[in-house]
Design a protein around this motif. Sequence first.
Motif, PDB file in Angstrom:
ATOM      1  N   LEU A 112       0.824  -1.212   0.000  1.00 53.87           N
ATOM      2  CA  LEU A 112       0.000   0.000   0.000  1.00 53.87           C
ATOM      3  C   LEU A 112       0.857   1.262   0.000  1.00 53.87           C
ATOM      4  O   LEU A 112       0.523   2.251  -0.648  1.00 53.87           O
ATOM      5  N   GLY A 113       1.964   1.222   0.745  1.00 59.69           N
ATOM      6  CA  GLY A 113       2.859   2.376   0.760  1.00 59.69           C
ATOM      7  C   GLY A 113       3.459   2.640  -0.604  1.00 59.69           C
ATOM      8  O   GLY A 113       3.620   3.803  -1.013  1.00 59.69           O
ATOM      9  N   LEU A 114       3.767   1.563  -1.336  1.00 57.38           N
ATOM     10  CA  LEU A 114       4.348   1.714  -2.669  1.00 57.38           C
ATOM     11  C   LEU A 114       3.338   2.245  -3.682  1.00 57.38           C
ATOM     12  O   LEU A 114       3.723   2.816  -4.702  1.00 57.38           O
ATOM     13  N   LEU A 115       2.039   2.054  -3.397  1.00 57.16           N
ATOM     14  CA  LEU A 115       1.015   2.542  -4.327  1.00 57.16           C
ATOM     15  C   LEU A 115       1.084   4.056  -4.500  1.00 57.16           C
ATOM     16  O   LEU A 115       0.751   4.581  -5.564  1.00 57.16           O
ATOM     17  N   VAL A 116       1.500   4.767  -3.458  1.00 59.78           N
ATOM     18  CA  VAL A 116       1.639   6.226  -3.559  1.00 59.78           C
ATOM     19  C   VAL A 116       2.720   6.565  -4.580  1.00 59.78           C
ATOM     20  O   VAL A 116       2.530   7.420  -5.461  1.00 59.78           O
ATOM     21  N   TYR A 117       3.866   5.874  -4.467  1.00 58.72           N
ATOM     22  CA  TYR A 117       4.934   6.059  -5.444  1.00 58.72           C
ATOM     23  C   TYR A 117       4.450   5.681  -6.846  1.00 58.72           C
ATOM     24  O   TYR A 117       4.718   6.373  -7.831  1.00 58.72           O
ATOM     25  N   ASP A 118       3.747   4.552  -6.922  1.00 59.78           N
ATOM     26  CA  ASP A 118       3.268   4.061  -8.219  1.00 59.78           C
ATOM     27  C   ASP A 118       2.335   5.065  -8.894  1.00 59.78           C
ATOM     28  O   ASP A 118       2.445   5.320 -10.092  1.00 59.78           O
ATOM     29  N   ALA A 119       1.408   5.628  -8.123  1.00 60.66           N
ATOM     30  CA  ALA A 119       0.476   6.613  -8.676  1.00 60.66           C
ATOM     31  C   ALA A 119       1.230   7.845  -9.157  1.00 60.66           C
ATOM     32  O   ALA A 119       0.937   8.393 -10.237  1.00 60.66           O
ATOM     33  N   GLY A 120       2.220   8.277  -8.382  1.00 61.59           N
ATOM     34  CA  GLY A 120       3.027   9.425  -8.785  1.00 61.59           C
ATOM     35  C   GLY A 120       3.794   9.151 -10.067  1.00 61.59           C
ATOM     36  O   GLY A 120       3.899  10.028 -10.939  1.00 61.59           O
ATOM     37  N   VAL A 121       4.327   7.936 -10.191  1.00 60.57           N
ATOM     38  CA  VAL A 121       5.058   7.551 -11.400  1.00 60.57           C
ATOM     39  C   VAL A 121       4.158   7.613 -12.627  1.00 60.57           C
ATOM     40  O   VAL A 121       4.541   8.135 -13.684  1.00 60.57           O
ATOM     41  N   ILE A 122       2.946   7.088 -12.500  1.00 62.43           N
ATOM     42  CA  ILE A 122       2.020   7.065 -13.632  1.00 62.43           C
ATOM     43  C   ILE A 122       1.647   8.472 -14.072  1.00 62.43           C
ATOM     44  O   ILE A 122       1.677   8.802 -15.267  1.00 62.43           O
ATOM     45  N   VAL A 123       1.288   9.323 -13.117  1.00 60.51           N
ATOM     46  CA  VAL A 123       0.920  10.700 -13.440  1.00 60.51           C
ATOM     47  C   VAL A 123       2.098  11.431 -14.086  1.00 60.51           C
ATOM     48  O   VAL A 123       1.946  12.116 -15.105  1.00 60.51           O
ATOM     49  N   PHE A 124       3.281  11.275 -13.494  1.00 66.55           N
ATOM     50  CA  PHE A 124       4.480  11.940 -14.012  1.00 66.55           C
ATOM     51  C   PHE A 124       4.779  11.486 -15.432  1.00 66.55           C
ATOM     52  O   PHE A 124       5.033  12.315 -16.327  1.00 66.55           O
ATOM     53  N   ALA A 125       4.773  10.175 -15.665  1.00 73.42           N
ATOM     54  CA  ALA A 125       5.142   9.635 -16.975  1.00 73.42           C
ATOM     55  C   ALA A 125       4.178  10.085 -18.069  1.00 73.42           C
ATOM     56  O   ALA A 125       4.596  10.481 -19.157  1.00 73.42           O
ATOM     57  N   ILE A 126       2.877  10.027 -17.774  1.00 75.86           N
ATOM     58  CA  ILE A 126       1.890  10.398 -18.791  1.00 75.86           C
ATOM     59  C   ILE A 126       1.941  11.890 -19.091  1.00 75.86           C
ATOM     60  O   ILE A 126       2.015  12.297 -20.261  1.00 75.86           O
ATOM     61  N   LEU A 127       1.914  12.714 -18.047  1.00 78.32           N
ATOM     62  CA  LEU A 127       1.889  14.158 -18.258  1.00 78.32           C
ATOM     63  C   LEU A 127       3.154  14.652 -18.955  1.00 78.32           C
ATOM     64  O   LEU A 127       3.076  15.450 -19.902  1.00 78.32           O
ATOM     65  N   LEU A 128       4.321  14.184 -18.511  1.00 79.90           N
ATOM     66  CA  LEU A 128       5.564  14.654 -19.114  1.00 79.90           C
ATOM     67  C   LEU A 128       5.688  14.191 -20.565  1.00 79.90           C
ATOM     68  O   LEU A 128       6.106  14.973 -21.432  1.00 79.90           O
ATOM     69  N   THR A 129       5.326  12.946 -20.839  1.00 78.74           N
ATOM     70  CA  THR A 129       5.408  12.452 -22.219  1.00 78.74           C
ATOM     71  C   THR A 129       4.483  13.242 -23.134  1.00 78.74           C
ATOM     72  O   THR A 129       4.867  13.619 -24.251  1.00 78.74           O
TER      73      THR A 129
END
Length: 351
Positions: A112-129
């Motif tokens: 569950l703690g890693l899900l926060v990192y995971d969500a941030g990664v997804i948002v970052f990757a999509i928006l920046l790309t």
Amino acid sequence: MATHIKGNVPVDRSAGAAKASSRFSSRSLWIGGVAFTFLIALLGYGLSRIPGFDHVGPLACAIVIAVVYRQFWGYPEAIRSGIQFSAKRLLRLAIILYGLKLNIDIVLHQGLGLLVYDAGVIVFAILLTVLLAKWLKAEPSLSLMLGVGTGVCGAAAIAAVSPIIQAKEEDTAIGVGIIALVGTVFSILYTVLRPYLPLTPVEYGIWSGISLHEIAHVALAAAPAGQDGLAMGLLAKLGRVLLLVPLCFILMYWMKRTGKVQGGAKIEFPWFLIGFLVMSVFGSYVLGSLIPVSEGFQAGVSNVTTFVLTMAMVGLGLNVNLRALRTKAARPLIAMSITSVLLSVLSFLLI
């Protein structure tokens, strides 16, 4: 012309025979198309066994073979129906079966703690790309798929979102090929850099899991860190896979809200995602618990899933025109590569 009188109504037997023959011919061509994708998928698996190609994986190898076939011999129009079945129907079946790879119980209890990192990664990757693609004037649909593939889980994520954003099959195949290539390069670089990084095996595994593209890439990069590193890497990656489902529904809402549905067409509800969730729950709480299965069985199901997805990729790869690839793929590739580098650096600093 042979006829038969039934009562006062003449019956044309030859016409009925012609229809039956036509149906048989269509069915045979359909089977031929599916068999064709099966054969190239086998060749892709064979190519992936050769040193050098073994890091790329069967999906990318099969797509390369399909693309090369298209350039030299053209699209096999006669068996199009079977090829399209593989590209569309088998693709959805593969996504459903892919759910067995997601152990929801482990993610919910340990990650569950890693899900926060995971969500941030997804948002970052999509928006920046997407932002980089807009700046580079790259093809929007392909760039969005690459952003999703980078942020979530590579080819499977691209395959899941492509019907939602109404992407062309050619763009989907190009996206899968690019994500496989870049992800492989990054995973190899990770293994080379690992001995020189100030990270514990667990930290290195987490870094691999939240920043690399596919589950296979995470496994390749994290394995040298030992069992603990590999376990944490896969756990972090599974969290990103789990977030694929809400992401797809967000994309559906965004497509409808922004009016990006082409030609007034409706967005088909992604029922295969429901199947994905059902299979995830089944694999997490039933298979192996209530229904005992061996590791060999689970490995076999995983191999079947990958092979079905490979057949689907063949169908998509046959739609790729290399002339269009040169003009269409370069800028999205640059945008995705920049995103991948920044994602690796930032996630490393956050570990």
